[in-house]
Every structure is written in structure tokens, then in C-alpha cells.
Design a protein around this motif. Structure first.
Motif, mmCIF file in Angstrom:
data_model
loop_
_atom_site.group_PDB
_atom_site.id
_atom_site.type_symbol
_atom_site.label_atom_id
_atom_site.label_comp_id
_atom_site.label_asym_id
_atom_site.label_seq_id
_atom_site.Cartn_x
_atom_site.Cartn_y
_atom_site.Cartn_z
ATOM 1 N N GLY A 1 10.743 0.227 -9.194
ATOM 2 C CA GLY A 1 10.244 -1.060 -9.864
ATOM 3 C C GLY A 1 11.284 -2.312 -9.753
ATOM 4 N N LEU A 2 12.503 -1.765 -9.667
ATOM 5 C CA LEU A 2 13.544 -2.742 -9.719
ATOM 6 C C LEU A 2 14.248 -2.673 -8.350
ATOM 7 C CD1 LEU A 2 15.270 -2.294 -13.295
ATOM 8 C CD2 LEU A 2 13.533 -3.914 -12.649
ATOM 9 N N ARG A 3 14.365 -1.713 -7.573
ATOM 10 C CA ARG A 3 15.020 -1.572 -6.305
ATOM 11 C C ARG A 3 13.977 -1.034 -5.278
ATOM 12 N NH1 ARG A 3 18.201 -4.083 -4.612
ATOM 13 N NH2 ARG A 3 19.467 -2.800 -3.625
ATOM 14 N N PRO A 4 13.027 -1.671 -4.983
ATOM 15 C CA PRO A 4 12.185 -1.068 -4.139
ATOM 16 C C PRO A 4 12.596 -1.154 -2.612
ATOM 17 C CG PRO A 4 11.261 -3.306 -4.661
ATOM 18 C CD PRO A 4 12.442 -3.076 -5.543
ATOM 19 N N ALA B 1 0.716 -1.124 0.106
ATOM 20 C CA ALA B 1 0.000 0.046 0.043
ATOM 21 C C ALA B 1 0.817 1.182 -0.090
ATOM 22 C CB ALA B 1 -1.007 -0.053 1.168
ATOM 23 N N ILE B 2 1.943 1.084 0.554
ATOM 24 C CA ILE B 2 2.736 2.363 0.698
ATOM 25 C C ILE B 2 3.419 2.567 -0.562
ATOM 26 C CG2 ILE B 2 4.746 3.338 1.798
ATOM 27 C CD1 ILE B 2 4.009 1.938 4.582
ATOM 28 N N MET B 3 4.077 1.484 -1.026
ATOM 29 C CA MET B 3 4.408 1.466 -2.491
ATOM 30 C C MET B 3 3.619 1.979 -3.538
ATOM 31 S SD MET B 3 7.396 1.594 -4.376
ATOM 32 C CE MET B 3 8.597 0.456 -3.798
ATOM 33 N N GLY B 4 2.391 1.669 -3.142
ATOM 34 C CA GLY B 4 1.021 1.956 -4.052
ATOM 35 C C GLY B 4 0.978 3.365 -4.146
ATOM 36 N N MET B 5 1.089 4.303 -2.869
ATOM 37 C CA MET B 5 1.011 5.466 -2.845
ATOM 38 C C MET B 5 1.932 6.358 -3.731
ATOM 39 S SD MET B 5 0.013 6.210 1.044
ATOM 40 C CE MET B 5 0.077 5.058 2.103
ATOM 41 N N GLU C 1 1.173 -3.325 -6.517
ATOM 42 C CA GLU C 1 -0.037 -4.408 -6.782
ATOM 43 C C GLU C 1 0.185 -5.628 -6.202
ATOM 44 O OE1 GLU C 1 -0.948 -3.217 -10.718
ATOM 45 O OE2 GLU C 1 -1.683 -1.200 -10.076
ATOM 46 N N PHE C 2 1.425 -6.161 -6.678
ATOM 47 C CA PHE C 2 1.533 -7.482 -6.171
ATOM 48 C C PHE C 2 1.709 -7.778 -4.929
ATOM 49 C CE2 PHE C 2 4.697 -10.929 -5.029
ATOM 50 C CZ PHE C 2 4.050 -11.759 -5.670
ATOM 51 N N LEU C 3 2.256 -6.770 -4.020
ATOM 52 C CA LEU C 3 2.399 -7.119 -2.681
ATOM 53 C C LEU C 3 0.999 -6.762 -2.004
ATOM 54 C CD1 LEU C 3 5.692 -5.273 -1.642
ATOM 55 C CD2 LEU C 3 5.153 -7.844 -1.931
ATOM 56 N N VAL C 4 0.302 -5.911 -2.501
ATOM 57 C CA VAL C 4 -1.200 -5.702 -1.821
ATOM 58 C C VAL C 4 -1.885 -7.067 -2.335
ATOM 59 C CG1 VAL C 4 -3.251 -4.661 -2.271
ATOM 60 C CG2 VAL C 4 -1.347 -3.297 -1.870
ATOM 61 N N SER D 1 1.087 2.406 -15.368
ATOM 62 C CA SER D 1 -0.335 2.583 -14.569
ATOM 63 C C SER D 1 -1.154 1.364 -14.876
ATOM 64 C CB SER D 1 -0.981 3.836 -15.464
ATOM 65 O OG SER D 1 -2.333 3.683 -15.128
ATOM 66 N N LEU D 2 -0.691 0.548 -15.747
ATOM 67 C CA LEU D 2 -1.485 -0.800 -15.893
ATOM 68 C C LEU D 2 -0.815 -1.832 -15.471
ATOM 69 C CD1 LEU D 2 0.204 -2.976 -18.057
ATOM 70 C CD2 LEU D 2 -0.688 -1.359 -20.040
ATOM 71 N N GLY D 3 0.584 -1.508 -14.361
ATOM 72 C CA GLY D 3 0.992 -2.382 -13.553
ATOM 73 C C GLY D 3 2.222 -3.454 -14.294
ATOM 74 N N LEU D 4 2.703 -3.021 -15.211
ATOM 75 C CA LEU D 4 4.002 -3.567 -15.972
ATOM 76 C C LEU D 4 4.862 -4.090 -14.923
ATOM 77 C CD1 LEU D 4 4.402 -4.851 -18.890
ATOM 78 C CD2 LEU D 4 6.515 -3.186 -18.624
ATOM 79 N N PRO D 5 5.467 -5.385 -14.706
ATOM 80 C CA PRO D 5 6.403 -5.556 -13.859
ATOM 81 C C PRO D 5 7.698 -4.916 -14.166
ATOM 82 C CG PRO D 5 5.387 -7.514 -14.562
ATOM 83 C CD PRO D 5 4.667 -6.592 -15.240
ATOM 84 N N GLY D 6 8.484 -4.569 -13.274
ATOM 85 C CA GLY D 6 9.814 -3.971 -13.452
ATOM 86 C C GLY D 6 9.567 -2.362 -13.040
ATOM 87 N N LEU D 7 8.182 -1.750 -12.923
ATOM 88 C CA LEU D 7 7.947 -0.714 -12.659
ATOM 89 C C LEU D 7 7.211 -0.684 -11.168
ATOM 90 C CD1 LEU D 7 6.728 0.768 -16.122
ATOM 91 C CD2 LEU D 7 8.970 0.824 -15.316
ATOM 92 N N ALA D 8 7.411 0.554 -10.628
ATOM 93 C CA ALA D 8 6.818 0.503 -9.147
ATOM 94 C C ALA D 8 5.391 0.150 -9.110
ATOM 95 C CB ALA D 8 6.986 2.059 -8.747
ATOM 96 N N ASN D 9 4.565 0.377 -9.896
ATOM 97 C CA ASN D 9 3.132 0.144 -9.535
ATOM 98 C C ASN D 9 2.879 -1.533 -9.448
ATOM 99 O OD1 ASN D 9 3.449 2.663 -11.356
ATOM 100 N ND2 ASN D 9 1.379 2.826 -10.852
ATOM 101 N N PHE D 10 3.677 -2.194 -10.332
ATOM 102 C CA PHE D 10 3.729 -3.672 -10.161
ATOM 103 C C PHE D 10 4.166 -4.067 -8.611
ATOM 104 C CE2 PHE D 10 5.471 -7.844 -10.538
ATOM 105 C CZ PHE D 10 4.559 -8.502 -10.676
ATOM 106 N N VAL D 11 4.875 -3.688 -8.168
ATOM 107 C CA VAL D 11 5.540 -3.920 -7.083
ATOM 108 C C VAL D 11 4.385 -3.790 -6.030
ATOM 109 C CG1 VAL D 11 7.148 -3.710 -5.128
ATOM 110 C CG2 VAL D 11 8.052 -3.629 -7.557
#
Lengths: 499, 639
Positions: free
Chosen positions: A469-472, A334-338, A400-403, A388-398
Motif C-alpha cells: 500500500g505504501l511502496r507499490p 488490476a494486477i495490484m488488485g489481484m 482500486e484507485f488506479l483502476v 478490504s474496504l479500500g483504506l488508503p495506505g493499504l494495497a487494495n486502495f492503490v
């Protein structure tokens, strides 16, 4: 009192920018930029030297400071920063700089007052993220709204007055409920201990009847849910975003919404743990509804900014889901999502603003084929859409996956339904690009591609999204002490499941 | 040598990054060197890694460089994993990939998006390599989504035509439906086993899940859904024919040789899970059998040469699924490899045709090209022969024969599955030689004055460099299509090598039965060619399109059904697309907001009512007071 400086610098700079308008318009812009840069430097100083600044700070926190403000009611100017606050303030200042950069040529009227409002709003938001006196928190909560109201009402687009008032009424009405809850909580605590206080740490352990706790919790919850925004309190958001100037949209989506999520993590669950867990199923249902409803509505829009605004409803649904799943994975997500949403959606709003500046429209039926003339802008927009569609390798994916992982562990059905939102996200993101940048070129469109300034802020945001996305891990490391202090549980087992 | 493993995916990634950052400012020559060169170097690195791996004792190589995500007890690294399976995959990806990149330097010459094309192609290659080398499922998923993105970008590469954009979105969204199921599978695996690292995960699954248990079945089924989407198998196959909207080298690399086989790789990589869920594994075989049959028939009725090849790809991957489903693991990978050779060859030859004919793709407007484009004819013929698995001299024969043998030996409906494979093998021969006869034989047709038909590059020019760039990959792939089968026949070197990573297939004990099957397969394949000759060879006149032909070999209704790919598009349109669009249209104005607007309208009405009552007339006020008094008294009395 380094934390106080964080708030004071933008406040004072805002006043200076207003005064500086008479000298030169460029001066205002530079004042704003320098002030935010200085604030970011202060933040870096805190991050790097935290224990040295304040060796006696309580565990889980970086710095803390308190001065009496209204002693009669035990109200202090009490600020403190932990990892969560640090991340949120960093996001605020970063997006603040982007917002100033995006407005460089867009805003031509009353430039000084514009930057004053922008900086004051940012000061309020920074304050919200560090205030630990509930009265101070409420005060700053209001401080950040009024300048935002002006930003929309004065520099906004067609329907600006309607949208600004709608924004104001929704947030004011809900924050009234929060004020009632704050006073109620302080009063119950005062009658138990015989002493008035609004100190967060003092109120944490207040003994509450389950029923009363539920009502007090709801006051906070609704205020934060409106701000987040959670369905069905979201309807102010599309209007506010559509009509706000670019900088307003960026700050609104990028950080103002996050104060709602922050409030849920910082206040709702810690102050009322039992009551919050009782409504967790409801909150998660609202979250899933928001994810799907926002995504479907985004697809239906023809206004570029309105489409992006509804994607915010969808993305913040993931954040809400993660918060109420209440375990380490989900909360880290959630925090990464923000942060990720602030960058990717902020980026899309910035592109929308750049488009409007060139084409004088946000209507995608009048766009199409823009890639041909605006290849740099098209590539930037495509990148943010893909993020924004959540491609792995970018921050949004990390995020959404963890949530999803965290919520799957406690509520698999909610996680599965939320995951369906990922399919819808692909639909609306790609449709956005198709309608604006792909397809046959319209003849009448004449515009210049992104210049150096625009490429600079685009590049900054793109690099941030790829990096996270790569080093969260740095974000997780910063947030972990906060989550540990909050007693957030782990859910994964080390061993395989029982056969 | 083995420490060069990281270079294999990183070189194309670097190539892509350079091309993206420079954004078309480099000269076409430099772009070509970077674009094709990075994949070429990656192929060299892969060969060096292979020699190192073969020289060592064949143990799995693992190499992690950094932590990606670590939260709770979940630790995910950027880690690579090299065993026999991954090695075969990276060799095919880099070698075939390099040939296709080389070909593209001529094919795409003169395109305004030349640099963008290679940026995407290199990115695709990097993502595909990550997919097959990843040592945990989330990193695999990164590659998995990455190749999907590049597929989207390259299908819609010529973005000015909205149809291409539609095809690209369709491909992305349909596969994402499968991907999302796969992601849910990852959630299930991570929460129940506590890890996503593949080797560890499979070990834990084996030790803690019973064969046929519900959780194993669910996990395998979810992964299967992802595989089905990516590999264009029933019921998520509809995107692949439309994906042909992309440039032909893209179809060759992504939609034939590599990406679409990612599902095969996934199932092979997680084969332990499928062994724990026999029902799901049977489903893999059944899906494969249905797809290979259905797609073969659909290919019979296509007019567009690329769509013939697309349905053919679907059908051939169906064979790979069949092999996986019956436990012939090594045969699936063997067929993946031979298919990569001959299908890439067919696509590249088709691309040369398409360029020579000024972007004509309808086979009924071609004809007699055998003499005008001899090199293309011979290479296409070799590819077609391999696809039709012409016995003994083509690689396709050996790999397909292994699959059929595996199917016969399977104890749950093996005969039926094997029969499906045989029937489809016959249809395969028919449809591909239908194309060969119509395109290359008979009188010159279509661009009838095509005396000028020659091997040309993307600019329509016939330069020496361009011809080499086009021909070299064709010749190389043609040779591989012929000799590629000998790695496992007559000596079983390939399956021995694969057995270090995958379980050995149970072979039929009966030697005579195996030989009988081999002979049957050979006869079926040749019979198909004969039938195609009888039906489609242009004796004298040109073969006409079925719609205008008086004597069609099959009913017109059937032809339409096959041509539409069994009508799936229409069904999905009615079931999913239309309802979604309708719901979205109905919700466009956000009905939730109506509630708030209602409150606002109510307040405004109340305000107006109150304002109206302020008439300033004393009589009204007096009457109002009186009425109020009456009401108050009435209420007081009644209560």
C-alpha cells in the motif's frame, strides 16, 4: 529448465506428503511447507538472476524454455515467465504457505492426501501462469481443478458434495468452450501456414475474420469470466467457498480466481485485440454489475464465509473493469488488485476458518462480542476488513484507485458507478466486524485467542498489505515490461486540458 | 528547524505503532507517556518548524521523501507542503491535540482499552497531520480516510454497546459517501490536468480552465461534496450528533477541534478551483448559512449536553463555510482556530462534568454545580462566552465578526447571508447559556445527594495527578479562548500572515458600516444571553424538560422537530437505508443462481421422465414406436 522445477517440486512433494502420512502427520505438513519455501527460493533466484539464466530471452521476458512434447501436432512443453507471471507465481506460493499454516490444526483426517491435493493444485496453478503453449496451458488448467475438487468434496463442510460438483461443472463446461477455441485457433493458423502449432507467440499474429475472431474470443472469454468470476457466471463461487476447507478457500480466492484475470490479460486481448475491444463495453458493464451486485449480496449474508465470498465477486469486478479499460493505469491497478485481493480476502477466509475451528459455526447470528475474548483475532480481522474496504495506505486502495483512474479516462460513467461500490464496501466490511467481533459478548462462547502460529501468518499478510500500500512501485516495475510488450497505451496528458 | 517537518506527523505515528504492536502489554503509565508524549513532542517539533518558518522569508516549504505511486504520467510522492495555512493547522492540531491527550490520561484511566484508546488517538493525530501537510491530493486523501477510520474506531470505542457500533458505522458510511464523490473529483482532476500535486494542479487549472466552465464547476462541486461529508454540513450532517457516542476527549479532538474542519481546510487549500467555479463557491456559502441556522435551532432543543455541543460544532463550521463561500478565506481559518480552542474547552469541561456525575449527560438532571465544581464552571463559562462571541473579551467575537463582515461585503446575496449569520449568533447565545444556566445554577439536582461531586478521573478517583491532568488542559484552553482573538485584533497580524497563502478578503470600504456591524453583533450576542436568562435561569425552582413544562417558550411540535435535528434521520432512513436493506434482503438467495438451479431442475425432470418411460412393458414400447412413426410421417407429409 528452472521453470519446470517450479512445477515439479510441488508435484513431487505432494506425492511424498501422501506417502509420508504413514510416518507422521507432522511430516506431511513440514514437507508441504518446505516444498513451497523451496519453490519461493527458486522464484527469488529467477527474479534476481533473470538475464544471467537466459541471456537470449526475448524482450519483456525473464526466462523461457521449450521442449517438444507431441511433435505431430506441434505441441511443446513451452514455459516462460515475465513480470506478470512472476507476480502471480509469487502470490500463489505465498498464499500456499499461508494455506498450509492455516490447516495446521484444522485438518486432522487423511492429512497426507490433503497436502498432496493442495500441492498438486498449486503446481497446476503455477503451471498455468508460466505455460505458453496453448495446449499445455489447457492441460494445466485442468490439472489445477481436479485436486481442488477433492479438497472441497473430502475436507469441506456441510454441503460439500453439492458445492464441489457445482464448482466442477461450471469450470468444466466453460473450459470446454475454451478448448474448442484453442483448437479452432490452431486449426485456422495451421491452414494458413500449413503447420500445426500451439505456440503462443506463433498464434499471436493469426489473421482472423472479425466474425470468427469474435466466436473464438468468446470461448476464451467465457472460460475466464466463469473463473474470475464475473456476473452472471459467479454462482458457483459462494457455494464453493462456503463449503471449502480454509486452505481451499484461500487458494480458491487468492489465486485460482486470478487465473481467470490472468487469462484475459495474457490471451483474450492479445490474441483477439479487435474482438476484445468490441466487447469491452459489455465486459465493463458486467464488471460494474459485479461490483455492485456482489457488494449488496455480501451485506445480506449471515454466514461469515459466504459474506466474504460475495466480496470477492465485488473485488474481482474492479479487476475486470481495469482489464477492459486497457490502459497502463487501469492494468497496473488490476494486477495490484489481484495481489491485494489475494491477501486481504485470503486473510478474511483464514480468520473465518479459525473462527469455525473454535466455534464450530460460521453463522454470525451466533457470534458477537468476540473481541472481548479474542482481542488479537479481532484486531487481525478488523485489519483485513479495513483493507478490504479500500483504506488508503493499504494495497487494495492503490489497486482500486488506479483502476478507477484508468477507467475514468475511457469510460467515466462506468468508473463513477464502480466508485459507488466503495460506499457499499464500507457497509459490508464494517457490518462483518460488528456482527462477529463487536456488540455484547455471548455467554456460551469459549475460545482461545490466536496463538503464535496464527499471529505469524497474520503478521506476514498484514505486513505485505501495508508494504504494497505504501511502496507499490516494485509491483509496477515488475509488470511494466509485460504491459509494454502488450502495447498497453498511456492515457494521461502532460499538459492541462484545452480550455 | 524546517527539516523537522517530517517529525511532526511521524512522532504520533510511531507512538501509535508502538501501542498497537505491544497490544496492551505495557503499564498504564508507560502507555500514557507514549500516548501523550508523542503528541507533545510533535507539538514541540511543530513549534520549532513554526519558528523556522517565521524566521525565513515565508516561502512555501516542500519536502518529498519517496515516490508512492508512479504510473503512466502520474507521479505521486510522499511529499509535504508547508505554508501559512498548513502551519496554522499543524500548530492547532498538535497543541490542542496534546492538551486533549493529556486530559485523556486521566479521563480514560482504568478503562480496559486504555492502550487501544491511545493507539487510535495517536493514529488519528498522525493522519490529520498528513491531511494538512500533504502536497498532493491523493496523500491528502490518505489522511482524509485515515482520520475517518480513526473516527470510526473511536466512536465505537466502547464496542459492547451495539448503539455505539451503529453510530460509528453511520459516521463512516455517511462521510464515505462524500469521500467517494471527492475521489471521483480526484479522478476528474487527474485525467483532465494530468497531475494531483496541489500547487501544480491549481496552476494548470487556472491557466487552462475558464471561470465558470463546466469542468471547473464539476471538479469544485465534487470536492465540495467531500468537504460537506467530513465537516458535517447539510445534507451529510446527520452522523455528527450520533458520533457523540465516543469518549468525550474523542468528541473534543475529532468531532470538534480538528477532523470536522478538514472540509474547511480542503476548500481553503484548493481555493483556486472554487474561484474558477463561482456558482459552487456560492453554494459553499449557502450550505454554510443553512447549516449554521438549522444546527443552532436544533441545539436549542437538545437535552444531552454533548449533543448540544455537537449541533453547536455543526453550526460553527457552518460559519467557516460561509466565510469560505464569500471569499473571506482568512476569516474561515481564524474562526477554525478560535473554535478549536473554545469548543475543545467546552467538550473537556463537559467531560469533567460527565465523570463527576457518573456518566450523566442529561442537562435536566443537573443543576447547581457552580459551587461544587467551580473550576469546571468557570472554564465552561469562558468557553460558552467565546462561543456566544461575547464582545471584546473573547476570541470567538473577533473571528465571528470577521465572517459577518465578509458576508455583508459579498455581492451575491451578502445581506441575506449576513442576516442568517446574525440570527444564528443570537440563537447560539441562547442555546449555550441555556445549558450554562440549567447545569450550573439553581438548586443541586440529579444526583442530588451530590455532596460528593468532585473532579474525578475515569476510575472515579480524585488523585492529585488526575486533577492536574484534567485541569491543566482546561485552564490552558480557557486562556487561549480569551486571548486567541488578539492575534488578529486590533492589529491584523493573523490575516497578514494568512495572505501569504490565501487571497485577501475584499473588505467593506465603509468604515462606519463596519463599526455598525460590530456593534450590532455585540448587541445580538448579549441579547441572546439575556433571553436565555429570562427563559432558562432557574429562579427558585428547577427548570423542567420542555415535555413536562406547562409554558414552553416555543411549541412542542417545533421542539420535537429541533430535537430530532429537523427529521433528517427519519428521511434518510426511509430514502436510503430501508430500500438498501430491503433490496439486499430480496436478493439474499442470489436470484441469478435460480436460473442455474432451474436448468438443473429441468434436466432432472427430463431424466425422471425418460426413466419413467422405461417401464419394461412391451406394449408401451410398441405404442411409442408407432406414435413416433406417425409423427415422422405426418411431418414428412406436411412439409
Amino acid at each position: 529448465m528452472i521453470l519446470a522445477w517450479l512445477i515439479v517440486v510441488p508435484l513431487v512433494a505432494g506425492a511424498l506428503a501422501w506417502l509420508g502420512e504413514r510416518q507422521s502427520v507432522r511430516l506431511c505438513r513440514w514437507i508441504a511447507l518446505l516444498a513451497l519455501g523451496a519453490d519461493l527460493a527458486l522464484l527469488a533466484a529467477i527474479w534476481l538472476n533473470a538475464p544471467a539464466i537466459d541471456p537470449t530471452v526475448r524482450s519483456g521476458w525473464l526466462v523461457e524454455a521449450a521442449r517438444p512434447w507431441i511433435p505431430r501436432f506441434g505441441i511443446d512443453f513451452h514455459v516462460a515467465m515475465d513480470g506478470l507471471g512472476l507476480l502471480m507465481v509469487a502470490l500463489t506460493l505465498f498464499l500456499g504457505i499461508v494455506a498450509v499454516a492455516c490447516s495446521w490444526t484444522e485438518i486432522r483426517e487423511r492429512v497426507g492426501f490433503f497436502h498432496a491435493n493442495l500441492l498438486w493444485s498449486i503446481a497446476g496453478i503455477v503451471g498455468v501462469f508460466v505455460a505458453l503453449d496453448l495446449f499445455l496451458f489447457f492441460f494445466l488448467w485442468e490439472v489445477m481443478l481436479v485436486p481442488m475438487y477433492f479438497l472441497i468434496a473430502i475436507w469441506g463442510h456441510e454441503n460439500r458434495i453439492y458445492s464441489a460438483i457445482k464448482f466442477f461443472i461450471f469450470t468444466q463446461a466453460s473450459s470446454l468452450l475454451m478448448l474448442a477455441s484453442i483448437v479452432g485457433l490452431a486449426w485456422i493458423n495451421a491452414s494458413a501456414t500449413g503447420e500445426w502449432t500451439f505456440n503462443y507467440f506463433a498464434l499471436l499474429g493469426t489473421d482472423l475474420e472479425p466474425n470468427i475472431a469474435m466466436w473464438l474470443m468468446l470461448g476464451f472469454f467465457i472460460a475466464f469470466a466463469v473463473k474470475l468470476p464475473a456476473v452472471p457466471f459467479h454462482t458457483w463461487l459462494p457455494d464453493a467457498h462456503t463449503d471449502a476447507p480454509t486452505a481451499g478457500s484461500i487458494i480458491l480466492a487468492g489465486v485460482l480466481l486470478k487465473t481467470g484475470a490472468y487469462g484475459l490479460i495474457r490471451f483474450v486481448v492479445p490474441l483477439f485485440p479487435d474482438a476484445a475491444m468490441r466487447i469491452a463495453p459489455v465486459a465493463m458493464a458486467l464488471a460494474v454489475a459485479g461490483i455492485l451486485y456482489g457488494a449488496v449480496l455480501a451485506f445480506a449474508q449471515v454466514d461469515f464465509k459466504r459474506l466474504v465470498a460475495y466480496t470477492s465477486v465485488s473485488h474481482l469486478g474492479f479487476v475486470l473493469l481495469g482489464i477492459f479499460a486497457w490502459n497502463e493505469l487501469a492494468l497496473q491497478g488490476a494486477i495490484m488488485g489481484m495481489i491485494a485481493h489475494g491477501l486481504s480476502t485470503g486473510g478474511l477466509f483464514a480468520v473465518a476458518g479459525a473462527l469455525q475451528e473454535r466455534l464450530h459455526t460460521r453463522d454470525m447470528r451466533r457470534m458477537g462480542g468476540l473481541w472481548l475474548r479474542l482481542p488479537r483475532m479481532g484486531a487481525v480481522a478488523l485489519f483485513f476488513a479495513i483493507a478490504s474496504l479500500g483504506l488508503p495506505g493499504l494495497a487494495n486502495f492503490v489497486a482500486e484507485f488506479l483502476v478507477l483512474l484508468g477507467s475514468f479516462a475511457v469510460a467515466p460513467a462506468a468508473a463513477v458507478l464502480a466508485a459507488v461500490g466503495l460506499i457499499f464496501a464500507a457497509v459490508y466490511s464494517l457490518v462483518l466486524i460488528q456482527r462477529s467481533f463487536h456488540g455484547p459478548a455471548k455467554k456460551e462462547i469459549r475460545a482461545t485467542d490466536f496463538d503464535r502460529r496464527e499471529m505469524a501468518w497474520s503478521a506476514a499478510m498484514i505486513v505485505a498489505l501495508v508494504w504494497l500500500g505504501l511502496r507499490p512501485q516494485p509491483v509496477f516495475d515488475a509488470a511494466r515490461p509485460t504491459l509494454e510488450e502488450l502495447g498497453v497505451p498511456a492515457v494521461l496528458s502532460d499538459e492541462g486540458a484545452e480550455p | 528547524m524546517l527539516d523537522m517537518l517530517w517529525l511532526v506527523p511521524l512522532l504520533p505515528l510511531a507512538g501509535s505503532a508502538i501501542l498497537m504492536v505491544t497490544r496492551g502489554e505495557l503499564s498504564a503509565r508507560t502507555v500514557a507517556v507514549i500516548g501523550a508524549g508523542s503528541v507533545g513532542l510533535s507539538a514541540v517539533a511543530a513549534l520549532l518548524v513554526a519558528s523556522g518558518f517565521l524566521a525565513s522569508d515565508g516561502d512555501t516549504v516542500r519536502s518529498g521523501i519517496a515516490t508512492w505511486i508512479a504510473s503512466d504520467r502520474l507521479v505521486l510522492r510522499f511529499g509535504l507542503h508547508l505554508d501559512a495555512l498548513s502551519l496554522v493547522m499543524i500548530l492547532v492540531i498538535t497543541l490542542v491535540g496534546f492538551l486533549i491527550h493529556l486530559y485523556s490520561t486521566a479521563y480514560m484511566a482504568g478503562d480496559e482499552g486504555f492502550s487501544r484508546f491511545f493507539a487510535y488517538m495517536n493514529l488519528f493525530t498522525a493522519a490529520m497531520l498528513v491531511l494538512v501537510l500533504a502536497d498532493n491530493l491523493l496523500l491528502l486523501y490518505l489522511g482524509w480516510e485515515g482520520v475517518g477510520l480513526c473516527s470510526y474506531l473511536l466512536i465505537g470505542f466502547w464496542y459492547k454497546d451495539p448503539a455505539n457500533g451503529y453510530a460509528a458505522r453511520k459516521a463512516f458510511v455517511v462521510t464515505r459517501a462524500g469521500d467517494t464523490a471527492m475521489l471521483i473529483g480526484l479522478l476528474l482532476l487527474a485525467t483532465s490536468l494530468g497531475t494531483l500535486e496541489i500547487a501544480e494542479l491549481l496552476e494548470r487549472a487556472e491557466s487552462s480552465w475558464a471561470v465558470g466552465s463546466g469542468i471547473a464547476t464539476a471538479a469544485a462541486a465534487l470536492l465540495l461534496a467531500g468537504a460537506v461529508g467530513k465537516s458535517a454540513q447539510l445534507p451529510l450532517q446527520t452522523w455528527l450528533p450520533d458520533a457523540m457516542a465516543g469518549p468525550t476527549p474523542v468528541s473534543a479532538l475529532i468531532h470538534a477541534a480538528t477532523m470536522v474542519t478538514a472540509g474547511v481546510y480542503l476548500i481553503a487549500r484548493t481555493h483556486t478551483l472554487f474561484s474558477l467555479a463561482p456558482d459552487v463557491q456560492l453554494a459553499v456559502a449557502v450550505i454554510g448559512a443553512l447549516t449554521l441556522l438549522g444546527a443552532a435551532f436544533a441545539a436549542l432543543a437538545q437535552r444531552d449536553i454533548k449533543r448540544i455541543l455537537a449541533y453547536s460544532t455543526m453550526s460553527q463550521i457552518g460559519y467557516m463555510f460561509l466565510a469560505l463561500g464569500v471569499g473571506a478565506w482568512s476569516a474561515a481559518i481564524f474562526h477554525f482556530m478560535t473554535h478549536a480552542f473554545f469548543k475543545a474547552l467546552l467538550f473537556l469541561a463537559a467531560g469533567a462534568l460527565i465523570l463527576a456525575l457518573h456518566h450523566e449527560q442529561d442537562i435536566f438532571r443537573m443543576g447547581g454545580l457552580r459551587r461544587r465544581l467551580p473550576a469546571v464552571f468557570w472554564t465552561f463559562l469562558i468557553g460558552a462566552a467565546a462561543l456566544a462571541s461575547v464582545p471584546l473579551v473573547t476570541s470567538g467575537f473577533y473571528s465571528k465578526e470577521q465572517i459577518l463582515a465578509g458576508a455583508w461585503a459579498f455581492d451575491r446575496g451578502g445581506a441575506l447571508l449576513g442576516l442568517a449569520g446574525l440570527v444564528a449568533a443570537f440563537v447560539t447565545s441562547v442555546y449555550i447559556f441555556r445549558a450554562v444556566f440549567i447545569v450550573f445554577f439553581g438548586p443541586q439536582a440529579g444526583h442530588g445527594d451530590a455532596a460528593d461531586v468532585a473532579l474525578v478521573d475515569g476510575r472515579g478517583e480524585s488523585t492529585r495527578g488526575g486533577r492536574i491532568a484534567l485541569l491543566l488542559p482546561l485552564v490552558a484552553l480557557a486562556m487561549l479562548s480569551i486571548v486567541g482573538g488578539f492575534v488578529d485584533a486590533p492589529a491584523s497580524a493573523f490575516s497578514d500572515f494568512m495572505s501569504t497563502a490565501l487571497p485577501r478578503a475584499e473588505t467593506a470600504e465603509n468604515e462606519t458600516a463596519a463599526v455598525m456591524l460590530e456593534i450590532t453583533a455585540a448587541i445580538v450576542s448579549l441579547a441572546g444571553i439575556v433571553v436565555a436568562y429570562r427563559l432558562f435561569f432557574p429562579h427558585g425552582g428547577r427548570v423542567k424538560a420542555p415535555a413536562v413544562r406547562e409554558r414552553a417558550p416555543w411549541p412542542a411540535a417545533l421542539d420535537r422537530l429541533w430535537a430530532s435535528g429537523w427529521g433528517f434521520d427519519r428521511a434518510y432512513d426511509a430514502l436510503f437505508v430501508k430500500p438498501f436493506v430491503a433490496i439486499a434482503a430480496a436478493l439474499r438467495g442470489d436470484p441469478v443462481d435460480d436460473a442455474y438451479s432451474g436448468v438443473a431442475a429441468g434436466l432432472r425432470a427430463a431424466w425422471r421422465g425418460a426413466a419413467e418411460s422405461q417401464t419394461g412393458e412391451l406394449r408401451w414400447y410398441a405404442a411409442g414406436m408407432l406414435a413416433g412413426l406417425v409423427i415422422v410421417l405426418a411431418v414428412a407429409l406436411l412439409l
